[in-house]
Write an enzyme that holds these catalytic residues in place. Structure first.
Site, PDB file in Angstrom:
ATOM      1  N   ARG A   1      -0.395  -3.224  -6.569  1.00  0.00           N
ATOM      2  CA  ARG A   1      -0.646  -4.206  -5.497  1.00  0.00           C
ATOM      3  C   ARG A   1      -1.519  -5.350  -6.030  1.00  0.00           C
ATOM      4  O   ARG A   1      -1.237  -6.524  -5.782  1.00  0.00           O
ATOM      5  CB  ARG A   1      -1.307  -3.499  -4.316  1.00  0.00           C
TER       6      ARG A   1
ATOM      7  N   TYR B   1      -9.515 -11.905  -5.591  1.00  0.00           N
ATOM      8  CA  TYR B   1      -8.571 -12.179  -6.671  1.00  0.00           C
ATOM      9  C   TYR B   1      -8.897 -13.471  -7.412  1.00  0.00           C
ATOM     10  O   TYR B   1      -8.496 -13.638  -8.560  1.00  0.00           O
ATOM     11  CB  TYR B   1      -7.141 -12.229  -6.117  1.00  0.00           C
TER      12      TYR B   1
ATOM     13  N   ARG C   1       0.859  -1.173   0.000  1.00  0.00           N
ATOM     14  CA  ARG C   1       0.000   0.000   0.000  1.00  0.00           C
ATOM     15  C   ARG C   1       0.906   1.237   0.000  1.00  0.00           C
ATOM     16  O   ARG C   1       2.081   1.157   0.366  1.00  0.00           O
ATOM     17  CB  ARG C   1      -0.895   0.016   1.235  1.00  0.00           C
TER      18      ARG C   1
ATOM     19  N   HIS D   1      -2.410   1.156  -6.016  1.00  0.00           N
ATOM     20  CA  HIS D   1      -3.128  -0.065  -5.643  1.00  0.00           C
ATOM     21  C   HIS D   1      -3.239  -1.025  -6.819  1.00  0.00           C
ATOM     22  O   HIS D   1      -3.395  -2.236  -6.614  1.00  0.00           O
ATOM     23  CB  HIS D   1      -4.516   0.286  -5.095  1.00  0.00           C
TER      24      HIS D   1
ATOM     25  N   HIS E   1      -3.450  -9.446   4.572  1.00  0.00           N
ATOM     26  CA  HIS E   1      -4.876  -9.327   4.829  1.00  0.00           C
ATOM     27  C   HIS E   1      -5.230  -9.945   6.178  1.00  0.00           C
ATOM     28  O   HIS E   1      -4.673 -10.986   6.557  1.00  0.00           O
ATOM     29  CB  HIS E   1      -5.683 -10.027   3.736  1.00  0.00           C
TER      30      HIS E   1
ATOM     31  N   LYS F   1      -1.667  -2.478   7.817  1.00  0.00           N
ATOM     32  CA  LYS F   1      -2.853  -1.959   8.500  1.00  0.00           C
ATOM     33  C   LYS F   1      -3.103  -2.744   9.784  1.00  0.00           C
ATOM     34  O   LYS F   1      -2.775  -3.929   9.874  1.00  0.00           O
ATOM     35  CB  LYS F   1      -4.065  -2.071   7.574  1.00  0.00           C
TER      36      LYS F   1
END
Length: 339
Positions: free
Chosen positions: A259, A291, A159, A256, A282, A184
């Site tokens: 990514r 995906y 990110r 992104h 994640h 995150k």
């Protein structure tokens, strides 16, 4: 009436970072959401933002604000929902600080989030990606830096905040190159680096100099690279790459998208959604499942393992033009008789 300024200051400076342990990115996102809200409310109510009262920030004003975000500012449903989440978090905080406004607060908390379309993620082809990675000319300091940033952003599926927040201490180049990513939710992950990526980073470290700034990537002033700074760099090199790979001219390439491209590359190489989830950092596998919708390889494996139903064979016979015209005339005569 309850002045909102001291409460929002306590929420952003005490509640989020200290009591909830929210990351700097979360605090920054919430702060920006309230900046937009208070500027809008100030314009509507014709009073300075510092004089706004909690009772004035009611459900109707927030509904109008959310509409303003979408219609005037052009924000999508995801951005709209992010701003609403920040407002609701603050209202939960105010439930116990101002009990007299409980009914108003509950009306705000009852506002629904907007449903979003579940679209296929945008990604680049191998040729498009290579054209972008080759766009920086590594004969200048900025060119060497840009090449390292683009390679690392793709290789680590980073990110923007993860890329700009990387520090030199997060790198390990011997014996095997790897990098620690601060993602995150304060989640860390350690990723190995390709030799090509490690070489690009080493070249940047050689010209970076002994700057006291801990961050790995610096701007022209020797300060930490910002989100806007990297987005500008990416746009510049995409424009250059489009001269070589014309399909890029019709695509909007954001950080992104790099990514997403890395995620699909890992998925196609491993055929394991769990490894993709670990690579991207994640928190939930459900996030990574998007995906699998864009990667056709898994569907092809399923298609090949299932026996297809048999197809009935036959030969198509064209209707004779004379017979067809006679049938039409017959139908028309019957209609006239019925009339």
């Amino acid at each position: 009436m309850t002045p909102i300024a001291p409460h929002i200051s306590a929420f952003l400076q005490q509640r989020l970072p200290i009591e909830c342990g929210a990351s700097d990115n979360t605090c920054e996102s919430y702060s920006y959401a309230f900046k937009l809200l208070f500027e809008y409310a100030s314009n509507i109510l014709k009073i300075p933002p510092s004089q706004l009262q909690l009772e004035q920030i009611d459900a109707q004003l927030i509904v109008d604000f959310l509409g303003y975000l979408e219609t005037t500012r052009g924000n999508g449903p995801n951005s709209r929902n992010t701003r609403l989440a920040a407002i609701k978090s603050f209202m939960h905080y105010m439930e116990y600080r101002v009990p007299s406004a409980l009914e108003q607060i509950r009306q705000v908390l009852a506002l629904p989030v907007k449903k979003t379309d579940s679209r296929l993620v945008k990604h680049l082809t191998v040729e498009e990606l290579q054209a972008i990675l080759d766009a920086p000319v590594p004969i200048t300091r900025s060119g060497i830096r840009d090449r390292a940033m683009l390679h690392l952003c793709f290789a680590g599926a980073l990110r923007v905040s993860e890329l700009t927040g990387l520090q030199t201490a997060d790198l390990t180049l011997q014996p095997n190159a790897s990098v620690i990513i601060h993602g995150k939710g304060r989640r860390q992950r350690c990723l190995p680096l390709w030799k090509e990526t490690a070489s690009a980073v080493l070249a940047w470290l050689a010209v970076r100099g002994k700057n006291l700034t801990p961050e790995l990537f610096l701007n022209a002033r020797g300060e930490q690279m910002t989100r806007a700074g990297f987005e500008y760099i990416l746009r510049k090199h995409v424009k250059t790459a489009a001269k070589r790979c014309t399909s890029l001219a019709t695509k909007r390439v954001s950080p992104h998208v790099l990514r997403h491209t890395c995620a699909l590359t890992v998925l196609q190489a491993t055929k394991d959604i769990r490894k993709v989830s670990l690579w991207l950092g994640h928190a939930s596998m459900q996030t990574t499942e998007m995906y699998t919708r864009v990667d056709p390889s898994a569907k092809l494996e399923a298609l090949e393992s299932v026996i297809a139903p048999k197809l009935r064979t036959g030969r198509f016979k064209a209707t004779d033009k004379l017979i067809a015209s006679l049938k039409v005339q017959s139908v028309m005569r019957r209609k006239k008789l019925q009339e």
